[in-house]
Design an enzyme around this catalytic site. Structure first.
Site, PDB file in Angstrom:
ATOM      1  N   ASP A  20      60.190  20.704  79.493  1.00  0.00           N
ATOM      2  CA  ASP A  20      60.218  20.516  78.040  1.00  0.00           C
ATOM      3  C   ASP A  20      59.364  19.340  77.593  1.00  0.00           C
ATOM      4  O   ASP A  20      59.066  19.196  76.418  1.00  0.00           O
ATOM      5  CB  ASP A  20      61.655  20.244  77.572  1.00  0.00           C
ATOM      6  N   ASP A  40      66.596  17.783  82.879  1.00  0.00           N
ATOM      7  CA  ASP A  40      67.059  17.369  81.534  1.00  0.00           C
ATOM      8  C   ASP A  40      66.184  17.956  80.430  1.00  0.00           C
ATOM      9  O   ASP A  40      64.984  17.672  80.374  1.00  0.00           O
ATOM     10  CB  ASP A  40      67.011  15.838  81.428  1.00  0.00           C
ATOM     11  N   LYS A  61      57.042  12.032  87.726  1.00  0.00           N
ATOM     12  CA  LYS A  61      56.158  12.776  86.836  1.00  0.00           C
ATOM     13  C   LYS A  61      55.674  11.872  85.703  1.00  0.00           C
ATOM     14  O   LYS A  61      56.473  11.102  85.202  1.00  0.00           O
ATOM     15  CB  LYS A  61      56.912  13.970  86.227  1.00  0.00           C
ATOM     16  N   ASP A 117      61.890  21.268  85.756  1.00  0.00           N
ATOM     17  CA  ASP A 117      62.471  20.015  85.295  1.00  0.00           C
ATOM     18  C   ASP A 117      63.971  20.264  85.049  1.00  0.00           C
ATOM     19  O   ASP A 117      64.391  21.417  84.907  1.00  0.00           O
ATOM     20  CB  ASP A 117      61.781  19.585  83.999  1.00  0.00           C
TER      21      ASP A 117
END
Lengths: 252, 252
Positions: free
Chosen positions: B209, B12, B184, B10
């Site tokens: 995260d 961000d 996602k 991922d």
């Protein structure tokens, strides 16, 4: 139907749709005038001042003094003064809420210049990403969130369009805070009418198309209610509710 | 920790926050380069093209070919072509999703000029009331609603700001329709990587995260997952979930 002394009308979906008056409601109001019965307008519309709403009503043939029009903007300004007197306020909204907050002497700020204690939101047809970012960030540094009303959507000539509640809930979800809503179904506006004119609750009736705002407002206040099938919530849905209106009618 | 052949990151909250790189992630990626292991970026960011994301990564010291960057914009365009080939599309979004839809030869329209069959929404930092009205009304005349991703919020330097999912849910609630989300936790992007490079699922790992997007994406696809505690969802929350990631670590 029982006769009342004070008829309290919702506007959007009850007296007009978009800019078009609802004939049966207009006739009913003219009849109240002939019988010299009191009537009031109780609206979650915070984008217009009472004077602007007075003009909208005049355009569909209803002449009413501005002080008979109670908006969630006025009620919100009174609520903020009571709870956050010296607060710095970041406002998203239109003329109605701005005028009402300024009239109470409240301190409106931009988030660029000061850290707000309160975020006040009313419907704003120029709302954009940056305003929602500013509100979201202010809430994360501790500002309280107050919405004039929690309407998710409201009817226009072309269909349902986003209401103030949609945007209040958006920033509340982003910042993970709980908003306070002042407009219907909160009974604040009916309480003000009762106090100003000295009616008994039994002499008042709340009339509207939206069960979750208009009818619940009347029920929570403790007066009779009339649901009209001219707007956002259809009669068949209303009849499934646990707490039903006093009357369900097609139109006035 | 097990060694994998394909590390899917991922962006961000995992590789950077706002414009600032996360040092541990950058070191980890440089180590993968030294060991000549494959890595990919799998992002729900639909506002930037792969080339623009490539530039953002270069600015924090990660040099990667654009074709290693898989965005929800690309996946959404592929989804629309598969399901609505000849459709008229009303799009709200930025360069990334526009470029991806146009590259697939899709017909983008404004609601003023044609009645859209599909409303496609990606994050748009210039989103405003009128765009949301147009989308809401198009959905009420039968258009399908497709969101690049369902992120309610994402981290910036100053705090959480509204994500695409906030706006998709807003118009879905106004029009009372169910959106389809392509990004996602949908496994579409990992499926594309697997097919293009011929990895086995056991050779792949998804790192992120955000439990609800990154980790669930890996779980639904069927590969191992690594949760890092550098972004939006903290480890203590993740450990309360029924389906846990393969690994939970503070940072890479």
């Amino acid at each position: 139907m029982k006769k009342y002394k004070a008829y309290c009308f919702d506007l959007d979906g009850t007296v007009y749709r978009g800019k078009k008056g609802i004939d049966s409601a207009i006739r009913f109001i003219h009849q109240l005038e002939e019988e010299q019965l009191d009537y009031f307008f109780v609206t979650n519309n915070s984008s217009k001042t009472p004077e602007q709403l007075q003009k909208v009503l005049a355009d569909i043939g209803i002449d009413t003094p501005a002080n008979r029009i109670y908006s969630s903007a006025l009620a919100t300004a009174k609520y903020v003064v009571q709870h956050f007197k010296e607060a710095k306020i970041f406002m998203i909204g239109s003329d109605g809420i701005r005028t009402a907050l300024e009239a109470e002497g409240l301190d409106l700020v931009d988030t660029d210049e000061a850290r707000p204690d309160v975020v006040v939101m009313g419907i704003d047809r120029t709302i954009d990403y940056m305003k929602l970012v500013k509100a979201s960030l202010a809430l994360q540094t501790g500002a309280k969130l107050i919405g004039t009303n929690e309407d998710i959507r409201f009817p226009s000539e072309l269909g349902f369009i986003p209401g103030n509640g949609s945007f209040v809930n958006l920033v509340a979800n982003v910042a993970q805070v709980e908003p306070v809503f002042v407009g219907k179904p909160s009974p604040v506006m009916l309480e003000v009418i009762q106090q100003e004119y000295g009616f008994e609750k039994e002499e008042m009736v709340m009339i509207g198309d939206n069960y979750d705002t208009d009818i619940l407002c009347g029920i929570r206040f403790g007066c009779d209610t009339i649901h009209v099938n001219t707007g956002v919530v259809k009669t068949e849905i209303v009849l499934q509710k646990d707490q039903k209106p006093t009357y369900c009618i097609e139109e006035l």
